[in-house]
Scaffold this active site. Sequence first.
Site, mmCIF file in Angstrom:
data_model
loop_
_atom_site.group_PDB
_atom_site.id
_atom_site.type_symbol
_atom_site.label_atom_id
_atom_site.label_comp_id
_atom_site.label_asym_id
_atom_site.label_seq_id
_atom_site.Cartn_x
_atom_site.Cartn_y
_atom_site.Cartn_z
ATOM 1 N N ASP A 195 -7.884 -5.747 0.429
ATOM 2 C CA ASP A 195 -8.352 -6.406 -0.923
ATOM 3 C C ASP A 195 -7.920 -7.864 -0.733
ATOM 4 O OD1 ASP A 195 -9.611 -4.232 -2.343
ATOM 5 O OD2 ASP A 195 -7.838 -3.544 -3.081
ATOM 6 N N HIS A 237 0.849 -1.193 0.079
ATOM 7 C CA HIS A 237 0.167 0.088 -0.096
ATOM 8 C C HIS A 237 0.853 1.278 0.094
ATOM 9 C CE1 HIS A 237 -3.258 2.839 1.276
ATOM 10 N NE2 HIS A 237 -4.023 1.761 0.604
HETATM 11 N N1 CMC Z 1 3.947 -7.575 -4.673
HETATM 12 C C1 CMC Z 1 5.332 -7.492 -5.145
HETATM 13 N N2 CMC Z 1 6.057 -6.292 -5.035
HETATM 14 C C2 CMC Z 1 5.323 -5.361 -4.613
HETATM 15 C C3 CMC Z 1 3.904 -5.176 -4.143
HETATM 16 C C4 CMC Z 1 3.407 -6.369 -4.408
HETATM 17 N N3 CMC Z 1 1.983 -6.469 -4.141
HETATM 18 N N4 CMC Z 1 3.736 -3.763 -3.681
HETATM 19 C C5 CMC Z 1 4.928 -3.134 -3.938
HETATM 20 N N5 CMC Z 1 5.798 -3.905 -4.365
HETATM 21 C C6 CMC Z 1 7.541 -3.721 -4.378
HETATM 22 C C7 CMC Z 1 7.641 -2.939 -5.789
HETATM 23 O O1 CMC Z 1 7.928 -3.967 -6.693
HETATM 24 C C8 CMC Z 1 8.802 -2.156 -5.179
HETATM 25 O O2 CMC Z 1 10.003 -2.823 -5.343
HETATM 26 P P1 CMC Z 1 11.296 -2.098 -5.389
HETATM 27 O O3 CMC Z 1 11.712 -1.043 -4.482
HETATM 28 O O4 CMC Z 1 12.330 -3.162 -5.736
HETATM 29 O O5 CMC Z 1 11.142 -1.600 -6.941
HETATM 30 C C9 CMC Z 1 8.294 -1.630 -3.732
HETATM 31 O O6 CMC Z 1 7.626 -2.585 -3.152
HETATM 32 C C10 CMC Z 1 7.616 -0.350 -3.598
HETATM 33 O O7 CMC Z 1 6.473 -0.537 -4.427
HETATM 34 P P2 CMC Z 1 5.808 0.620 -5.391
HETATM 35 O O8 CMC Z 1 5.277 0.170 -6.414
HETATM 36 O O9 CMC Z 1 6.947 1.887 -5.385
HETATM 37 O O10 CMC Z 1 4.689 1.238 -4.053
HETATM 38 P P3 CMC Z 1 3.504 2.325 -4.629
HETATM 39 O O11 CMC Z 1 3.136 2.660 -3.281
HETATM 40 O O12 CMC Z 1 3.775 2.886 -5.534
HETATM 41 O O13 CMC Z 1 2.416 1.050 -5.152
HETATM 42 C C11 CMC Z 1 0.353 -0.580 -4.655
HETATM 43 C C12 CMC Z 1 1.479 0.701 -4.107
HETATM 44 C C13 CMC Z 1 -0.817 -0.544 -3.786
HETATM 45 C C14 CMC Z 1 0.024 0.182 -6.023
HETATM 46 C C15 CMC Z 1 1.322 -1.610 -4.780
HETATM 47 O O14 CMC Z 1 1.830 -1.879 -3.350
HETATM 48 C C16 CMC Z 1 0.692 -2.769 -5.589
HETATM 49 O O15 CMC Z 1 0.484 -2.738 -6.736
HETATM 50 N N6 CMC Z 1 -0.045 -3.873 -4.864
HETATM 51 C C17 CMC Z 1 -0.847 -4.784 -5.575
HETATM 52 C C18 CMC Z 1 -2.072 -4.075 -5.690
HETATM 53 C C19 CMC Z 1 -3.378 -3.930 -4.729
HETATM 54 O O16 CMC Z 1 -3.323 -4.700 -3.918
HETATM 55 N N7 CMC Z 1 -3.727 -2.671 -4.758
HETATM 56 C C20 CMC Z 1 -4.795 -2.437 -3.605
HETATM 57 C C21 CMC Z 1 -4.187 -1.374 -2.569
HETATM 58 S S1 CMC Z 1 -5.432 -1.083 -1.296
HETATM 59 C C22 CMC Z 1 -6.968 -0.743 -2.110
HETATM 60 C C23 CMC Z 1 -6.989 0.544 -2.690
HETATM 61 O O17 CMC Z 1 -6.533 1.452 -2.234
HETATM 62 O O18 CMC Z 1 -7.657 0.863 -3.793
#
Ligand code: CMC
Length: 436
Positions: free
Chosen positions: A371, A313
């Site tokens: 989720d 998140h």
């Molecule tokens: N699985 C594997 N790796 C992950 C995940 C995941 N679910 N989420 C983040 N990472 C890794 C990402 O690859 C990155 O690694 P590195 O630093 O090596 O490149 C690091 O963690 C930081 O991630 P980020 O993408 O920079 O984080 P963000 O804040 O931009 O993204 C997020 C947040 C929710 C989009 C992401 O965690 C994600 O895509 N999660 C899966 C989708 C999900 O469950 N979304 C629901 C969110 S809660 C409900 C809502 O608010 O709608």
Amino acid sequence: MTPSEVKATLSFSDDSPSVELPIYKGSIGPDVIDIRKLYGQTGKFTYDPGFLSTASCNSTITYIDGDKGELLYRGYPIEQLAVQCDFLEVCHLLLYGDLPDGAQRETFVQTITHHTMVHEQMQFFMRGFRRDAHPMAVITGLVGALAAFYHDSTDVHDARHREIAAHRLIAKMPTLVAMAYKYGLGQPYIYPRNDLTYSANFMRMMFATPCEDYRINDVLVRAIDRIFILHADHEQNASTSTVRLCGSSGTNPFAAIAAGVACLWGPAHGGANEAALNMLGDIQKMGGVEKIGEFIKQVKAKDSKIKLMGFGHRVYKNYDPRAKLMRETCHEVLSELGLHDDPLFKLAMALEKIALEDDYFVARKLYPNVDYYSGIVQRALGIPPSLFTAIFALARTVGWIAQLDEMIADPEYKIGRPRQLYAGAPRRDVVPIGKR
Ligand code: CMC
């Protein structure tokens, strides 16, 4: 906003004059540095794609402490609201700033209940969609269309119009989501029944048919009500920011909420519950619990596009408090339905345990989000995965409308107009076509 005695000073290494920036204190949470005059004073913008360090507004609605894993609606912890209140009380809280007393509750429930029907013409509008349309495509269209049906509540600058639009949206979303479901199935729509609670009425509109009424099950109704409470608001997330930005042009409330629905659809946001359940299904097909290690390896592989859906998140760097409540509900629903041995739930718990002990997830502070378990609960309630995000939209509507209302009522509100760092071609002249 309360000014802080501390000021920030921005200095430059090229001897340009430094600039003093005011700081404001919130009631809790990080202070903000006010950069509104920065461009005027320095000719420079700030750069923050994805809003990693930007507070886009000041708000009194929802507070998240991502490190602690805390979520408050108007100051009340989500754990207390989920256990002690129902969804309509939470709607009252989000819209009006406080939980209703007995009389206020009665009036509010009465008002919402008497707005649940949609204009009969809506059925014909619905017929324009293919039966296999994704429910989120249908809901985006239907919510936008409300502006064409309810002309007397479209002036966003009129507080009473906004209030009526809020009541209509909260009341009609369950009807519209159930209609979208029934339309996809080819079953007749079930009209709302005003003697039922908000959530019981929704379940009945979803699952009754003209030949067989729906038998209300309190555990299942309570579960859907909790799903609604947990999704009701989440401060300035992507869809809420979309609603604010869209509404900032003065467009009508229904159009602004339709924009929020469209944003929510994406798999990084509201679409994650559907994606999480599909992911669990895929691991199950690969061989179930034994294949978790292999799946985690794929997620961790360099340049992997595979994510552990329902994990991670932007704000929570700890267990999402909503995920804990959802896991509890999952236990209740599965045991009510005699599905204690549900293989996907077992798989989800095993996957969670392994991920929470894995260095990759620990180092990145990736925990289950709301989720992760909500798909399993919804599937057990009989809701198909393609409808999960529409349920999220139904629940988040109150948050969107409360945030929109707050923005319009804020004397500091302006149309949202971000700027950019331009990196394209400098000025150049058009060459006549024969010479290009
Ligand atoms: N699985 C594997 N790796 C992950 C995940 C995941 N679910 N989420 C983040 N990472 C890794 C990402 O690859 C990155 O690694 P590195 O630093 O090596 O490149 C690091 O963690 C930081 O991630 P980020 O993408 O920079 O984080 P963000 O804040 O931009 O993204 C997020 C947040 C929710 C989009 C992401 O965690 C994600 O895509 N999660 C899966 C989708 C999900 O469950 N979304 C629901 C969110 S809660 C409900 C809502 O608010 O709608």
